[in-house]
Design a protein around this motif. Structure first.
Motif, PDB file in Angstrom:
ATOM      1  N   PRO A 123       0.784  -1.167   0.086  1.00 54.91           N
ATOM      2  CA  PRO A 123       0.041  -0.027  -0.206  1.00 54.91           C
ATOM      3  C   PRO A 123       0.859   1.159  -0.185  1.00 54.91           C
ATOM      4  CG  PRO A 123       0.286  -0.863   2.142  1.00 54.91           C
ATOM      5  CD  PRO A 123       0.840  -1.996   1.420  1.00 54.91           C
ATOM      6  N   SER A 124       0.236   2.299  -0.357  1.00 55.57           N
ATOM      7  CA  SER A 124       1.250   3.695  -0.397  1.00 55.57           C
ATOM      8  C   SER A 124       1.327   4.152   1.015  1.00 55.57           C
ATOM      9  CB  SER A 124       0.258   4.666  -1.324  1.00 55.57           C
ATOM     10  OG  SER A 124      -0.941   4.859  -0.576  1.00 55.57           O
ATOM     11  N   SER A 125       0.512   3.615   1.930  1.00 64.69           N
ATOM     12  CA  SER A 125       0.621   4.259   3.486  1.00 64.69           C
ATOM     13  C   SER A 125       1.780   3.479   3.982  1.00 64.69           C
ATOM     14  CB  SER A 125      -0.771   4.060   4.220  1.00 64.69           C
ATOM     15  OG  SER A 125      -1.140   2.668   4.154  1.00 64.69           O
ATOM     16  N   GLN A 126       2.243   3.961   5.100  1.00 65.40           N
ATOM     17  CA  GLN A 126       3.292   3.628   5.838  1.00 65.40           C
ATOM     18  C   GLN A 126       2.693   2.746   7.187  1.00 65.40           C
ATOM     19  OE1 GLN A 126       6.352   6.464   6.136  1.00 65.40           O
ATOM     20  NE2 GLN A 126       6.460   6.974   4.210  1.00 65.40           N
ATOM     21  N   GLY A 127       3.859   2.117   7.788  1.00 62.47           N
ATOM     22  CA  GLY A 127       3.296   1.570   9.142  1.00 62.47           C
ATOM     23  C   GLY A 127       3.091   0.150   8.918  1.00 62.47           C
ATOM     24  N   LYS A 128       2.682  -0.359  10.191  1.00 63.41           N
ATOM     25  CA  LYS A 128       2.298  -1.901  10.160  1.00 63.41           C
ATOM     26  C   LYS A 128       0.930  -1.995   9.574  1.00 63.41           C
ATOM     27  CE  LYS A 128       3.605  -3.994  14.033  1.00 63.41           C
ATOM     28  NZ  LYS A 128       3.642  -4.593  15.356  1.00 63.41           N
ATOM     29  N   ARG A 129       1.033  -3.049   8.666  1.00 61.48           N
ATOM     30  CA  ARG A 129      -0.165  -3.219   7.919  1.00 61.48           C
ATOM     31  C   ARG A 129      -0.731  -4.614   7.984  1.00 61.48           C
ATOM     32  NH1 ARG A 129      -1.500   1.363   9.018  1.00 61.48           N
ATOM     33  NH2 ARG A 129      -0.486   3.103   7.560  1.00 61.48           N
ATOM     34  N   PRO A 130      -1.977  -4.892   7.757  1.00 60.27           N
ATOM     35  CA  PRO A 130      -2.579  -6.351   7.598  1.00 60.27           C
ATOM     36  C   PRO A 130      -1.957  -6.762   6.461  1.00 60.27           C
ATOM     37  CG  PRO A 130      -4.532  -4.732   8.343  1.00 60.27           C
ATOM     38  CD  PRO A 130      -3.190  -3.985   7.896  1.00 60.27           C
ATOM     39  N   VAL A 131      -2.114  -8.029   6.281  1.00 58.78           N
ATOM     40  CA  VAL A 131      -1.408  -8.968   5.464  1.00 58.78           C
ATOM     41  C   VAL A 131      -2.553  -9.834   4.756  1.00 58.78           C
ATOM     42  CG1 VAL A 131       0.273 -10.674   4.594  1.00 58.78           C
ATOM     43  CG2 VAL A 131       0.958  -8.848   6.153  1.00 58.78           C
ATOM     44  N   LEU A 132      -2.783  -9.856   3.394  1.00 60.45           N
ATOM     45  CA  LEU A 132      -3.717 -10.681   2.827  1.00 60.45           C
ATOM     46  C   LEU A 132      -2.986 -11.463   1.842  1.00 60.45           C
ATOM     47  CD1 LEU A 132      -6.644 -11.570   1.956  1.00 60.45           C
ATOM     48  CD2 LEU A 132      -6.483  -9.978   0.219  1.00 60.45           C
ATOM     49  N   ILE A 133      -2.932 -12.844   2.021  1.00 60.22           N
ATOM     50  CA  ILE A 133      -2.430 -13.846   1.115  1.00 60.22           C
ATOM     51  C   ILE A 133      -3.565 -14.006  -0.049  1.00 60.22           C
ATOM     52  CG2 ILE A 133      -1.596 -16.287   0.787  1.00 60.22           C
ATOM     53  CD1 ILE A 133      -0.660 -16.154   3.799  1.00 60.22           C
TER      54      ILE A 133
END
Length: 324
Positions: free
Chosen positions: A22-32
């Motif tokens: 994603p374009s945003s920064q930080g800790k992000r959810p992950v979709l397999i």
């Protein structure tokens, strides 16, 4: 363009995954996001880019893996094993290590990282089966599952029923000797030029893999070819494993006009999930055939309906309790 990383190597086969950030920064959810193809066809390039873009707009990291293709390996020892190893690779922090190198800021900080409490899995067709297989016989399941028209209930008569509309596409010149060349491929391939995911170019029957796969589909022998008797089908069938009690929240999307995987199979899975107390939901999409995800128009009625599945995932990882 996605990043590409190797997550596994086995018997000469290098298994890679495409990583969309994603374009945003930080800790992000992950979709397999696991591609379809009757366990025998397809690759990480054969997934819906509009769906991926929708997920990126939700600030999710999207991981699209390749896996070994049947029949030279069976469903359990090949595709399921590979996808489970990818899940473990993510949970063990290797994706974060990769992203640390790829997205390091000028101050040395990591711009994007994984929220390992919010790892989800999604798949279309056989990819949906593989996503569901991450819910049993693993140390840690995903937080939620989204399945589009997945094969399940492998004791159902459908899995030995011929499909005349597929058989009508087969040339009459195919021989068993020619098709069995797929067993000689080494290393076992992890990507093919054809899938069942709505590609504009049809199968090339001069290729043994295309001929083998479409003949198996036409003859109603996909499961027998990819998981031959006397192997125990309960080890790969999500329907019979729901009662194990390990299933996370699960959503199903299925086209009402599907002639490749009948919607009644998903209805049976949905009923079993509810009976076993699994938080779940299901959307049936009017008039849609198998693999509609690759053909749908963004913004259409079908597009809006199928997004309910992704909204369900978002609701789960946000900690919401409402049902959709």
């Amino acid at each position: 363009m996605p990043l590409c990383v190797q997550y596994k190597e086995i018997n000469g086969t290098r298994l890679t995954a495409d990583i969309y950030l994603p374009s945003s920064q930080g800790k992000r959810p992950v979709l397999i996001n696991i591609h379809g193809g009757a366990f025998m066809l397809g690759s990480s390039k054969m997934v819906s880019l509009p769906q991926i873009e929708d997920c990126l707009s939700r600030d999710w990291i999207v991981v699209v893996p390749n896996h070994r293709l049947c029949p030279a390996v069976n469903i359990l020892e090949g595709p399921i094993s590979d996808c489970r190893d990818l899940l473990a690779w993510i949970y063990d922090g290797h994706l974060d290590e990769f992203l640390r190198v790829q997205s390091e800021g000028s101050d040395g900080s990591t711009l994007v990282s994984c929220d390992l409490d919010k790892v989800m899995a999604f798949g279309t067709s056989s990819g949906g089966t593989l996503a569901l297989a991450l819910c049993f016989d693993v140390p840690r399941t995903p937080a939620a599952i989204l399945n589009f028209y997945a094969p399940v209930n492998f004791s159902h008569p459908f899995w030995t029923s011929p499909l005349p509309h597929v058989a009508a596409r087969l040339p009459g010149t195919l021989t068993e000797q020619f098709m069995k060349k797929v067993y000689d491929e080494f290393p076992v391939p992890s990507g093919g030029e054809t899938s069942l995911e709505g590609q504009s170019v049809g199968p090339d029957f001069s290729r043994p893999r295309d001929a083998f796969a479409f003949t198996a589909i036409a003859n109603g022998s996909v499961i027998d070819r990819c998981y031959p008797p006397p192997l125990d089908r309960t080890l790969i069938d999500p329907l019979v494993r729901v009662a194990d009690g390990s299933f996370p929240p699960t959503y199903i999307v299925h086209g009402e006009a599907d002639t490749m995987v009948p919607p009644e199979l998903s209805r049976g899975l949905f009923a079993t999930l509810k009976e076993n107390g699994v938080r779940c939901g299901m959307t049936e999409v009017p008039g849609e055939e198998h693999t509609f995800a690759m053909r749908m128009v963004k913004g259409s009625a079908t597009w809006q309906l199928q997004r309910q599945g992704f909204d369900f995932l978002e609701e789960i990882i946000s900690g919401g309790n409402s049902t959709l």
